[in-house]
Design an enzyme around this catalytic site. Structure first.
Site, PDB file in Angstrom:
ATOM      1  N   GLY A  56      39.162  37.149  41.335  1.00  0.00           N
ATOM      2  CA  GLY A  56      39.737  35.445  41.834  1.00  0.00           C
ATOM      3  C   GLY A  56      40.772  35.146  40.719  1.00  0.00           C
ATOM      4  O   GLY A  56      41.407  36.108  39.260  1.00  0.00           O
ATOM      5  N   CYS A  83      35.607  40.466  36.872  1.00  0.00           N
ATOM      6  CA  CYS A  83      36.811  39.738  36.138  1.00  0.00           C
ATOM      7  C   CYS A  83      36.350  38.067  36.074  1.00  0.00           C
ATOM      8  O   CYS A  83      35.871  38.217  35.696  1.00  0.00           O
ATOM      9  CB  CYS A  83      37.960  40.772  37.121  1.00  0.00           C
ATOM     10  SG  CYS A  83      39.566  40.073  36.987  1.00  0.00           S
ATOM     11  N   TYR A  84      37.110  37.569  36.966  1.00  0.00           N
ATOM     12  CA  TYR A  84      36.999  36.174  37.284  1.00  0.00           C
ATOM     13  C   TYR A  84      35.466  35.871  37.035  1.00  0.00           C
ATOM     14  O   TYR A  84      35.279  34.902  36.658  1.00  0.00           O
ATOM     15  CB  TYR A  84      38.053  35.709  38.436  1.00  0.00           C
ATOM     16  CG  TYR A  84      37.644  34.030  38.671  1.00  0.00           C
ATOM     17  CD1 TYR A  84      38.225  33.098  37.943  1.00  0.00           C
ATOM     18  CD2 TYR A  84      36.875  33.804  39.897  1.00  0.00           C
ATOM     19  CE1 TYR A  84      38.562  31.568  38.011  1.00  0.00           C
ATOM     20  CE2 TYR A  84      36.625  32.256  39.490  1.00  0.00           C
ATOM     21  CZ  TYR A  84      37.136  31.847  38.518  1.00  0.00           C
ATOM     22  OH  TYR A  84      37.194  29.779  39.225  1.00  0.00           O
ATOM     23  N   HIS A 173      37.921  46.207  36.822  1.00  0.00           N
ATOM     24  CA  HIS A 173      37.195  46.999  37.712  1.00  0.00           C
ATOM     25  C   HIS A 173      36.613  47.317  38.138  1.00  0.00           C
ATOM     26  O   HIS A 173      36.898  48.417  38.717  1.00  0.00           O
ATOM     27  CB  HIS A 173      38.082  46.589  39.134  1.00  0.00           C
ATOM     28  CG  HIS A 173      39.001  45.048  39.175  1.00  0.00           C
ATOM     29  ND1 HIS A 173      37.852  43.869  40.016  1.00  0.00           N
ATOM     30  CD2 HIS A 173      39.660  44.161  38.574  1.00  0.00           C
ATOM     31  CE1 HIS A 173      39.153  42.691  40.363  1.00  0.00           C
ATOM     32  NE2 HIS A 173      39.866  43.015  39.011  1.00  0.00           N
ATOM     33  N   GLU A 175      35.269  48.529  40.888  1.00  0.00           N
ATOM     34  CA  GLU A 175      34.917  48.889  42.059  1.00  0.00           C
ATOM     35  C   GLU A 175      36.047  49.985  42.816  1.00  0.00           C
ATOM     36  O   GLU A 175      36.255  50.748  43.477  1.00  0.00           O
ATOM     37  CB  GLU A 175      35.073  47.530  43.406  1.00  0.00           C
ATOM     38  CG  GLU A 175      36.137  47.310  43.632  1.00  0.00           C
ATOM     39  CD  GLU A 175      35.750  46.435  42.078  1.00  0.00           C
ATOM     40  OE1 GLU A 175      36.741  44.872  42.482  1.00  0.00           O
ATOM     41  OE2 GLU A 175      35.450  46.252  40.834  1.00  0.00           O
ATOM     42  N   VAL A 230      38.980  52.581  68.654  1.00  0.00           N
ATOM     43  CA  VAL A 230      37.553  53.080  67.650  1.00  0.00           C
ATOM     44  C   VAL A 230      36.821  52.378  68.078  1.00  0.00           C
ATOM     45  O   VAL A 230      35.088  52.462  68.095  1.00  0.00           O
ATOM     46  CB  VAL A 230      38.016  52.856  66.177  1.00  0.00           C
ATOM     47  CG1 VAL A 230      36.577  54.221  65.075  1.00  0.00           C
ATOM     48  CG2 VAL A 230      38.955  54.434  65.980  1.00  0.00           C
ATOM     49  N   ASP A 231      37.160  51.109  67.618  1.00  0.00           N
ATOM     50  CA  ASP A 231      35.358  49.805  67.284  1.00  0.00           C
ATOM     51  C   ASP A 231      35.201  49.435  69.303  1.00  0.00           C
ATOM     52  O   ASP A 231      34.003  49.738  69.206  1.00  0.00           O
ATOM     53  CB  ASP A 231      36.556  48.495  67.165  1.00  0.00           C
ATOM     54  CG  ASP A 231      37.172  48.599  65.998  1.00  0.00           C
ATOM     55  OD1 ASP A 231      37.200  49.440  64.827  1.00  0.00           O
ATOM     56  OD2 ASP A 231      37.566  47.754  65.007  1.00  0.00           O
ATOM     57  N   LYS A 371      34.981  49.621  59.038  1.00  0.00           N
ATOM     58  CA  LYS A 371      35.929  50.324  59.947  1.00  0.00           C
ATOM     59  C   LYS A 371      35.157  52.074  59.616  1.00  0.00           C
ATOM     60  O   LYS A 371      34.324  52.562  60.533  1.00  0.00           O
ATOM     61  CB  LYS A 371      37.030  50.773  59.374  1.00  0.00           C
ATOM     62  CG  LYS A 371      38.115  51.528  60.616  1.00  0.00           C
ATOM     63  CD  LYS A 371      37.930  51.708  61.919  1.00  0.00           C
ATOM     64  CE  LYS A 371      38.966  50.288  62.048  1.00  0.00           C
ATOM     65  NZ  LYS A 371      39.284  50.397  63.762  1.00  0.00           N
TER      66      LYS A 371
END
Length: 515
Positions: A56, A83-84, A173, A175, A230-231, A371
Site C-alpha cells: 500500500g 511490503c506495507y 514483492h 508476486e 471471451v467471458d 481472465k
C-alpha cells in the site's frame, strides 16, 4: 463461502492485489481478495488456510492510514505480510517502523537481497538474489519473537518471521516477475506454512460448477446475453454443459463486429453446444440511429442505448422468466481497499435488469475467476482457440474505429481491411507477439495514383501494441516486410482505399483505441 480451501488477500490499497491472488491460484490454491475494511467475523466465518497482507502507498505510523485489528494475529491463521503489509505486521506487534530521512534508506526496483535459507520461505533457494523493492519506510526493529530472515545493503529487515505463530513478512514483492524465485517463496508459504493441498484446478472447477448449476436451475430456463466475447462465451459453454436446451443465448448482431464474426459466433454455439441460440440482426437500425453523428461519446451512448433496447425487447417477448445469466468475472466485482468507501466497481459484465422483467435470480458462473482462468476453462470446454483468445474489442465495436459518421460502406471497408491485417498476422505467426492489433478508418481522404489515374480515396491506419496490463502500452515493432504485405493487400483488395499508415504512438500519450 464454499468448502474449498481458501487463502485471503487482505487489500490495503496495493497496486498488485490482483497479481498476488493470481500467483496464489497459479499454485492451485483458491484465493479471495477482501478490502481491509472487512469485519474480522467474516474472516472467521471463511476460516481461511492463510492470509496475505498486500502492499500500500501509506505509512503505518500515520493513524489515518489503513490498519487492521491486532486480533487477526491471535486467530492462529498463518499470515504473510508483503511490503506495507510486512510493516503493518511489525508495527501492530510492537516492532519499530522508521521513516526514511533521506534516499539512503529507501529502495525502488531490482535490489540485491541476502536470504537466510534456513527460513521456510527461502529453503532450497540461493542465499542471494534479486528482489523487487518499492518502499521508503523500513522496519528498524522487529517485534518480540521475530527474527530477521533477509537483508539488503540499506534495508536491515528485508524479511522477518515468527515460525511459532506462523507469521511471516517480506519487504519486497514476491508476486512480481522481477523478484527471482518469488513464486517459490509464495508456494512455500502456501504449502509448508498454510499446509494447503492445492485442490484449485480447472477440471474440478468445471465439474463442481456444472453440478451447482444443475441443482440451482432445476427444470427452469436461463437466458444469457451472448456478445461473442471471451467471458460471455465461456459462461454460455458452462451453462450448456449443465442444462443444455434449458439455456437460451440471445446474440445481438448490430453489424459493427469484425468481418464474419457474427457468423463465426453463431456457427460455434449452434454446432458445438446444446442450447437455444437466438440471433438478432439489426445493423440497419443501429446505422439509422448513428446517421450524422460524429462525436465519439455520442456514438457510444447511442450504441449502448440501442443495444439495451433491442436485447431487453427480445427478452420481454419470450424469455422474461426463470434465471438470467451473465459473464461477470472476479475482477468485475472486487472491492477496492483504497480509501474508506470500498465500493464495488461498475462493469459492463454486470448488467442492469429493467424493473418490469422479473427473473428469479442472476447466475454468474465465472464470478470467482480471473481472465486467464476463464480462458483456461474455455479451452477445456472445447471453445475454439480463436474465440477463447479473442483480443479486447470495444463494446461499441467498429462504431468507434470508424472515425466520424458511421455508414454501411465505411464499416464494410474497415471490416475488409481489418480481415487482411489479421490474416497476415496469423500467417507470419506474429499475432501471438502482440497484445492487440486492428485497423482504423480515420475518415481522411488522400490523393493517389492507381492504374495511371488519379484517385482520391480513404486512408486506413494500422494500430498494434504490446502491453502487460493495458495501463501503458508500446507500439509493436512489426517488421517492415510484414507491414509492406499488409499495405499492398489492403490497397489492392479493398475498394476505395489508396493509402495505409502505421500508428507508432505509445500509451501515454496516446490511447490504444483512437476514439
Amino acid at each position: 463461502m464454499s468448502n474449498k480451501e481458501t487463502v485471503i488477500v487482505l487489500d490495503f490499497g496495493g497496486q498488485y492485489n490482483q497479481l498476488i491472488a493470481r500467483r496464489v491460484r497459479e499454485c492451485n490454491v483458491y484465493c479471495e481478495i477482501l478490502p481491509y475494511t472487512v469485519d474480522i467475523q467474516k474472516i472467521k466465518d471463511i476460516a481461511p488456510k492463510g492470509i496475505i497482507f498486500t502492499g500500500g502507498p501509506n505509512s503505518v505510523y500515520d493513524e489515518t492510514s489503513p490498519h487492521y485489528t491486532p486480533e487477526i494475529f491471535k486467530l492462529g491463521i498463518p499470515i504473510l505480510g508483503i511490503c506495507y503489509g510486512c510493516q503493518l505486521m511489525a508495527y501492530s506487534l510492537g516492532g519499530v517502523v522508521t521513516p526514511a530521512t533521506d534516499n539512503s534508506s529507501s529502495e525502488y526496483g531490482k535490489t540485491e537481497t541476502q536470504y537466510n535459507t534456513d527460513d521456510v520461505l527461502f529453503k532450497g533457494l540461493p542465499e542471494s538474489g534479486i528482489s523487487w523493492m518499492s518502499h521508503r519506510d523500513y522496519i528498524s526493529e522487529v517485534p518480540e519473537g521475530f527474527s530477521v530472515t533477509a537483508t539488503t545493503a540499506v534495508c536491515p529487515t528485508a524479511a522477518m518471521s515468527c515460525p511459532d505463530k506462523k507469521l511471516y513478512g517480506v519487504q519486497f514483492h514476491p508476486e512480481v516477475n522481477h523478484t527471482e524465485n518469488g513464486k517459490s517463496m509464495l508456494k512455500s508459504f502456501l504449502y509448508d506454512v498454510c499446509e494447503c493441498k492445492g485442490e484449485w484446478k480447472m477440471e474440478s472447477f468445471i465439474d463442481t460448477t456444472v453440478a451447482q448449476l444443475k441443482e440451482q436451475i432445476g427444470d427452469k430456463g436461463v437466458v444469457l446475453g451472448l456478445s461473442g466475447g471471451v467471458d460471455s462465451s465461456v459462461a454460455a459453454a458452462l451453462l450448456s454443459k449443465a442444462v443444455g436446451k434449458q439455456l437460451t443465448c440471445v446474440f445481438v448482431d448490430q453489424g459493427l463486429m469484425r468481418k464474419d464474426e457474427g457468423d463465426f459466433v453463431e456457427e460455434t454455439f449452434t454446432k458445438l453446444f446444446d442450447m437455444n441460440f437466438v440471433r438478432i440482426n439489426c445493423q440497419d437500425e443501429f446505422l439509422s440511429k448513428l446517421k450524422g453523428v460524429v462525436d465519439p461519446e455520442k456514438k457510444r451512448e447511442i450504441i449502448g442505448t440501442e443495444f439495451y433496447k433491442v436485447f431487453w425487447g427480445k427478452i420481454r417477448e419470450s424469455y422474461g422468466s426463470g434465471f438470467f445469466a451473465q459473464g461477470t468475472i472476479y475482477p468485475d466485482r472486487i472491492e477496492s481497499g483504497k480509501g474508506d468507501a470500498a465500493k464495488i466497481k461498475t462493469h459492463h459484465n454486470q448488467v442492469g435488469i429493467p424493473e418490469d422483467i422479473k427473473f428469479e435470480s442472476v447466475i454468474e458462473p465465472l464470478k470467482d475467476l480471473f481472465k486467464d482462468e476463464v480462458r483456461e476453462v474455455g479451452e477445456k470446454l472445447g471453445i475454439p482457440h480463436q474465440l477463447v483468445w479473442r483480443q479486447p474489442f470495444p463494446g461499441p465495436g467498429l462504431g468507434v474505429r470508424v472515425i466520424g459518421e458511421v455508414t454501411a460502406e465505411k464499416v464494410h471497408i474497415l471490416q475488409e481491411a481489418d480481415a487482411i491485417l489479421r490474416d497476415e498476422m496469423d500467417k507470419c505467426g506474429y499475432s501471438e507477439q502482440m497484445s492487440q492489433f486492428f485497423a482504423v478508418l480515420p475518415g481522411v481522404k488522400t490523393v493517389g495514383v492507381m492504374g495511371d489515374a488519379r484517385t482520391y480515396d480513404e486512408l486506413v491506419a494500422i494500430r498494434a501494441v504490446t502491453t502487460d496490463d493495458f495501463m501503458t502500452a508500446d507500439w509493436a515493432k512489426i517488421p517492415y516486410e510484414i507491414l509492406g504485405r499488409v499495405s499492398n493487400r489492403i490497397i489492392n483488395e479493398v475498394e476505395h482505399v489508396n493509402r495505409v499508415v502505421y500508428d507508432i504512438t505509445s500509451k501515454p500519450p496516446g490511447t490504444v483505441e483512437w476514439e
